[in-house]
Write a protein that holds these residues in place. Structure first.
Motif, PDB file in Angstrom:
ATOM      1  N   ASP A 194       0.866  -1.180   0.000  1.00 59.20           N
ATOM      2  CA  ASP A 194       0.000   0.000   0.000  1.00 59.20           C
ATOM      3  C   ASP A 194       0.903   1.231   0.000  1.00 59.20           C
ATOM      4  O   ASP A 194       1.438   1.626   1.033  1.00 59.20           O
ATOM      5  CB  ASP A 194      -0.903  -0.024   1.229  1.00 59.20           C
ATOM      6  CG  ASP A 194      -1.908   1.120   1.234  1.00 59.20           C
ATOM      7  OD1 ASP A 194      -1.992   1.845   0.221  1.00 59.20           O
ATOM      8  OD2 ASP A 194      -2.606   1.293   2.247  1.00 59.20           O
ATOM      9  N   ALA A 195       1.099   1.835  -1.179  1.00 58.12           N
ATOM     10  CA  ALA A 195       2.117   2.870  -1.364  1.00 58.12           C
ATOM     11  C   ALA A 195       1.491   4.242  -1.516  1.00 58.12           C
ATOM     12  O   ALA A 195       0.370   4.386  -2.015  1.00 58.12           O
ATOM     13  CB  ALA A 195       2.982   2.552  -2.586  1.00 58.12           C
ATOM     14  N   ASP A 196       2.241   5.223  -1.091  1.00 50.91           N
ATOM     15  CA  ASP A 196       1.846   6.625  -1.246  1.00 50.91           C
ATOM     16  C   ASP A 196       3.112   7.435  -1.514  1.00 50.91           C
ATOM     17  O   ASP A 196       4.107   7.286  -0.798  1.00 50.91           O
ATOM     18  CB  ASP A 196       1.140   7.148   0.013  1.00 50.91           C
ATOM     19  CG  ASP A 196       0.685   8.582  -0.147  1.00 50.91           C
ATOM     20  OD1 ASP A 196       1.441   9.488   0.274  1.00 50.91           O
ATOM     21  OD2 ASP A 196      -0.392   8.814  -0.700  1.00 50.91           O
ATOM     22  N   ASP A 220      -1.640   7.615  -5.518  1.00 57.13           N
ATOM     23  CA  ASP A 220      -1.927   6.479  -4.643  1.00 57.13           C
ATOM     24  C   ASP A 220      -1.984   5.216  -5.487  1.00 57.13           C
ATOM     25  O   ASP A 220      -2.671   5.173  -6.512  1.00 57.13           O
ATOM     26  CB  ASP A 220      -3.257   6.664  -3.910  1.00 57.13           C
ATOM     27  CG  ASP A 220      -3.212   7.818  -2.925  1.00 57.13           C
ATOM     28  OD1 ASP A 220      -2.127   8.062  -2.373  1.00 57.13           O
ATOM     29  OD2 ASP A 220      -4.244   8.481  -2.721  1.00 57.13           O
ATOM     30  N   ARG A 242       8.926  -2.681  -3.502  1.00 60.72           N
ATOM     31  CA  ARG A 242       9.012  -1.373  -2.849  1.00 60.72           C
ATOM     32  C   ARG A 242      10.362  -0.720  -3.136  1.00 60.72           C
ATOM     33  O   ARG A 242      10.422   0.481  -3.447  1.00 60.72           O
ATOM     34  CB  ARG A 242       8.812  -1.548  -1.345  1.00 60.72           C
ATOM     35  CG  ARG A 242       8.892  -0.266  -0.550  1.00 60.72           C
ATOM     36  CD  ARG A 242       8.534  -0.509   0.896  1.00 60.72           C
ATOM     37  NE  ARG A 242       8.462   0.713   1.663  1.00 60.72           N
ATOM     38  CZ  ARG A 242       7.947   0.806   2.882  1.00 60.72           C
ATOM     39  NH1 ARG A 242       7.485  -0.276   3.476  1.00 60.72           N
ATOM     40  NH2 ARG A 242       7.910   1.960   3.517  1.00 60.72           N
ATOM     41  N   LEU A 277       8.815   7.220  -2.086  1.00 63.48           N
ATOM     42  CA  LEU A 277       7.667   6.711  -1.346  1.00 63.48           C
ATOM     43  C   LEU A 277       7.674   7.249   0.074  1.00 63.48           C
ATOM     44  O   LEU A 277       8.740   7.408   0.691  1.00 63.48           O
ATOM     45  CB  LEU A 277       7.677   5.181  -1.321  1.00 63.48           C
ATOM     46  CG  LEU A 277       7.470   4.468  -2.664  1.00 63.48           C
ATOM     47  CD1 LEU A 277       7.533   2.960  -2.454  1.00 63.48           C
ATOM     48  CD2 LEU A 277       6.158   4.870  -3.295  1.00 63.48           C
ATOM     49  N   SER A 294       3.419   4.406   3.461  1.00 63.48           N
ATOM     50  CA  SER A 294       3.593   3.185   2.661  1.00 63.48           C
ATOM     51  C   SER A 294       3.865   2.016   3.598  1.00 63.48           C
ATOM     52  O   SER A 294       4.734   2.091   4.462  1.00 63.48           O
ATOM     53  CB  SER A 294       4.755   3.352   1.675  1.00 63.48           C
ATOM     54  OG  SER A 294       4.506   4.431   0.791  1.00 63.48           O
TER      55      SER A 294
END
Length: 580
Positions: free
Chosen positions: A174-176, A273, A288, A302, A307
């Motif tokens: 779950d990355a931001d 997102d 990642r 990131l 994240s």
């Protein structure tokens, strides 16, 4: 070519949109064929055409929600003669002004989000640039990019996730991206655009002309002004190619941390997102690192706090399973072999409104109740409103609450939201009941029930409308029907010219009459008589047929031109239509 007019009110917007869309479809097809010079030639024709310039003015000065928001020049709106003058004068050679810095609250965070508000003229210029650049890059975007693209939305991304995880649990990155719009490298943006000189110069000027905060002008060395019409398109262009590079780095059959991959990880993007789905935690960790290195030349990275790696079924590091994405909670549960309903491999995939989304809605409702409710200092104003027939305070409060509930439930009705809707009704009833006891302390419980809650049968908050005498009631969120969203067909783009598909899906399409689009959606793209699918080669017409044999009421249907002879008691209302 649409002729210029001397009055803004006389513009035929249907023909304007049709002409602009025809050129955009040509750009899309040339871009698919990698005919770069042809793309640039058509873009020059588009940006210099009267139709595109007038459409850009309308988007900036009429259609946009912030059309009355002033920039650094203080101009908050345009008159019709000013709109016509701007449409005649706007061009790529125009020098933009600095953007005005405005701060708005972030969702679920005490921080403030910085926005850059351009002037109305600069917004028009950005819309004009976006009209030319969007179809070119639409042909290059990944089909799993769903943010800020015509014909795509949040629910397409969520349904894509559901279809990918429902047969087996997955590990989720779950990355931001940290401060995405503020840290974009300008040279990387222009390199990704790869456009013709005048267009490149126009985009560079928009990026470089600085930010006005108060009376201080700050130079723009990095970033794109978040709040301008061009920023969402630039965001998608910057992230284009991430999915392809990720799949090439993690090909099926390759070894990652000693694990042989059966299939590459999948990525679903919505602007900055995105999530990565894979079968192993080690692959998620490697993905990642790869994405962080991929973002580095763009000036991005990131977020280390937002994240995280999680699992759709099991807890990870003591945290709850599942993840929040686009206002929804996505999670899977294991079920036994004696479950009532059949499940895929003993898994039940649940997508429902997240707790943050529910909390935000209830907080908004609380603010509306406190702001709109009766108050001693505002009694005179409310009395005057009631006398003029504009409605009392409680009536106005119910109308505002219904707007919030209707929009929120309309967004979440495509998923497993019935239980959440019932919970919202219970929580909102408690809030309103406590408010009623505080506002009317001299009235007993029975009196409050009789006056404000329909006598308790059923318990619906409402009052009688002063002007018409009709009841105004608070809507029940649980009464919202669940309607499953259908995922976008693979390989589809809004600029592919498929007016049958997009008319049946959206009910509208540029160049398609609104009557035909609405009927296509209602009839699911089929003829009302023969029930055969309508194709792009068919000529269609609308006709009015009796609703029932015993009444004189009639309804409008869409049918093939060849099926017209089958109608015995009908009135043809429109000439045949076909794709032009």
């Amino acid at each position: 070519m649409t002729a210029k007019t001397e009055r803004w009110e006389e513009i035929d917007w249907f023909e304007i949109e049709r002409e602009v869309f025809q050129m955009q479809k040509r750009i899309f097809r040339k871009s698919q064929g990698n005919r770069r010079n042809d793309v640039h030639n058509i873009q020059q024709l588009l940006t210099s055409s009267w139709s595109a310039r007038s459409l850009a003015v309308r988007k900036a000065a009429e259609d946009s929600k912030g059309c009355n928001t002033p920039g650094v020049d203080g101009q908050a709106g345009l008159t019709d003669p000013q709109k016509l003058r701007l449409a005649n004068e706007i061009s790529l050679h125009q020098r933009p002004q600095a953007v005005k810095r405005v701060y708005i609250p972030k969702n679920g965070s005490p921080e403030l989000r910085p926005l850059g508000v351009p002037t109305l003229t600069d917004r028009t210029l950005q819309h004009l640039i976006a009209l030319a650049l969007e179809p070119e890059h639409e042909a290059k975007f990944s089909p799993h990019m769903y943010g800020f693209r015509r014909g795509r939305g949040c629910h397409d991304a969520l349904i894509h996730i559901r279809l990918h995880i429902q047969r087996s649990p997955k590990w989720i990155l779950d990355a931001d991206i940290e401060k995405f719009f503020d840290r974009l490298d300008h040279s990387a943006i222009l390199k990704k655009l790869d456009t013709w000189p005048y267009m490149e110069t126009a985009v560079r000027r928009i990026l470089k002309f600085g930010v006005m905060e108060g009376v201080t002008l700050e130079p723009s060395e990095r970033g794109a002004p978040q709040g301008g019409p061009l920023s969402p398109l630039l965001a998608n262009i910057m992230l284009a190619g991430l999915e392809t590079d990720l799949e090439n780095a993690f090909q099926a059959g390759s070894k990652i941390e000693g694990i042989r991959l059966r299939r590459p990880p999948r990525i679903v993007l919505y602007a900055d997102d995105f999530i990565v789905l894979t079968e192993h935690r080690e692959v998620a960790e490697a993905a990642r690192t790869f994405i962080d290195n991929w973002l580095m030349p763009l000036g991005l990275r990131l977020s280390p706090t937002k994240s995280r790696i999680t699992h759709t079924v099991d807890k990870v590091d003591g945290r709850q399973a599942g993840f929040d994405f686009l206002g929804c909670r996505v999670q899977q549960f294991r079920v036994g072999r004696h479950a009532v309903r059949p499940y895929f491999n003993g898994l039940w995939t649940d997508i429902r409104p997240s707790r943050k989304a529910v909390h935000k809605l209830l907080q908004k409702c609380k603010e509306t109740i406190q702001k709109m409710g009766p108050h001693k200092r505002r009694n005179a104003a409310y009395k005057q409103r009631a006398e003029t027939g504009k409605g009392g305070p409680i009536e106005v409060m119910i109308i505002h609450l219904n707007r919030s509930l209707r929009g929120w439930c309309g967004y979440h009705r495509h998923h497993n939201a019935k239980d959440t809707f019932s919970r919202v009704d219970r929580e909102l009833f408690t809030i309103i009941w406590q408010w009623a006891k505080r506002t009317f302390p001299r009235r007993g419980r029975r009196c409050l029930v009789q006056e404000l809650f329909n006598g308790g049968s059923p318990w619906r908050f409402g009052v009688m409308q002063g002007s018409t005498g009709e009841p105004v009631k608070l809507m029940a969120a649980a009464s919202t029907p669940i309607r499953r969203h259908v995922l976008l067909q693979a390989g589809r783009s809004f600029y592919d010219g498929g007016w049958i598909y997009w008319g049946a899906r959206l009910g509208r399409y540029p160049g398609l009459p609104s009557r035909v689009g609405g009927l296509l959606k209602r009839q699911n793209g089929k003829c009302a008589l023969c029930q055969q699918s309508i194709t792009a080669q068919d000529r269609v017409l609308t006709a009015q047929v009796p609703l029932r044999e015993e009444t004189h009421r009639r309804r409008t249907i869409l049918l093939h031109e060849r099926c017209d002879e089958k109608l015995s008691d009908a009135t043809v209302t429109e000439d045949p239509f076909h794709d032009r």
